[in-house]
Design a protein around this motif. Structure first.
Motif, PDB file in Angstrom:
ATOM      1  N   LEU A   3       4.442 174.539  64.157  1.00  0.00           N
ATOM      2  CA  LEU A   3       3.822 175.051  62.935  1.00  0.00           C
ATOM      3  C   LEU A   3       3.685 176.562  63.093  1.00  0.00           C
ATOM      4  N   LYS A   4       4.451 177.314  62.327  1.00  0.00           N
ATOM      5  CA  LYS A   4       4.473 178.764  62.506  1.00  0.00           C
ATOM      6  C   LYS A   4       3.484 179.512  61.634  1.00  0.00           C
ATOM      7  N   ASN A   5       3.074 178.940  60.504  1.00  0.00           N
ATOM      8  CA  ASN A   5       2.188 179.650  59.600  1.00  0.00           C
ATOM      9  C   ASN A   5       1.111 178.702  59.083  1.00  0.00           C
ATOM     10  N   LEU A   6       0.017 178.586  59.812  1.00  0.00           N
ATOM     11  CA  LEU A   6      -1.041 177.656  59.417  1.00  0.00           C
ATOM     12  C   LEU A   6      -1.662 178.040  58.081  1.00  0.00           C
ATOM     13  N   SER A   7      -1.858 179.323  57.825  1.00  0.00           N
ATOM     14  CA  SER A   7      -2.443 179.742  56.548  1.00  0.00           C
ATOM     15  C   SER A   7      -1.604 179.272  55.372  1.00  0.00           C
ATOM     16  N   GLY A   8      -0.281 179.214  55.554  1.00  0.00           N
ATOM     17  CA  GLY A   8       0.616 178.783  54.490  1.00  0.00           C
ATOM     18  C   GLY A   8       0.479 177.306  54.146  1.00  0.00           C
ATOM     19  N   ILE A  56      -8.829 180.920  61.183  1.00  0.00           N
ATOM     20  CA  ILE A  56      -7.468 181.420  60.986  1.00  0.00           C
ATOM     21  C   ILE A  56      -7.472 182.595  60.012  1.00  0.00           C
ATOM     22  N   GLU A  57      -8.342 182.511  59.020  1.00  0.00           N
ATOM     23  CA  GLU A  57      -8.388 183.525  57.955  1.00  0.00           C
ATOM     24  C   GLU A  57      -9.787 183.541  57.355  1.00  0.00           C
ATOM     25  N   ARG A  73     -11.723 185.925  61.826  1.00  0.00           N
ATOM     26  CA  ARG A  73     -10.356 185.589  62.222  1.00  0.00           C
ATOM     27  C   ARG A  73     -10.137 185.774  63.728  1.00  0.00           C
TER      28      ARG A  73
END
Length: 107
Positions: A3-8, A56-57, A73
């Motif tokens: 998983l490269k972009n958890l926010s996505g 994460i954000e 973050r």
């Protein structure tokens, strides 16, 4: 699985905190808790399940065992099994928190 972009992967709802399962194995579960400003995860405790929160954000007010702290973050909080904990988006932007724990006990 990678998983490269958890926010996505985050999913938000104006009514309540959004939840997204991202990994589920026999002994580990990971998911995203997604908060609009002002939303919160009500205080609760889990018997037999330690829980790790990683921001994460955004900015979170995380309470563990009666102690509240601002976690931004890259920060994290650990709630041991049986200890009451909660998360609240105290910022003005969206909050995404990775929650890692053991899967719920079988019923």
């Amino acid at each position: 699985m990678f998983l490269k972009n958890l926010s996505g992967l985050a999913e938000f709802s104006p009514q309540k905190m959004g939840k997204v399962d991202i990994a589920r194995g026999a002994t580990l579960f990971a998911g995203l808790n997604c908060f609009e400003p002002g939303q919160e995860h009500v205080a609760n405790a889990h018997a037999g399940q330690d829980k790790l929160y990683v921001v994460i954000e955004g900015d979170a007010e995380i309470e563990v065992g009666g102690e509240k702290q601002l976690v931004s973050r890259g920060g994290a909080a650990f709630a041991p099994s049986g200890v009451v904990h909660s998360v609240r988006n105290c910022g003005t932007t969206r909050l995404v928190v990775l929650a890692v724990l053991a899967p719920p006990p079988a019923k």
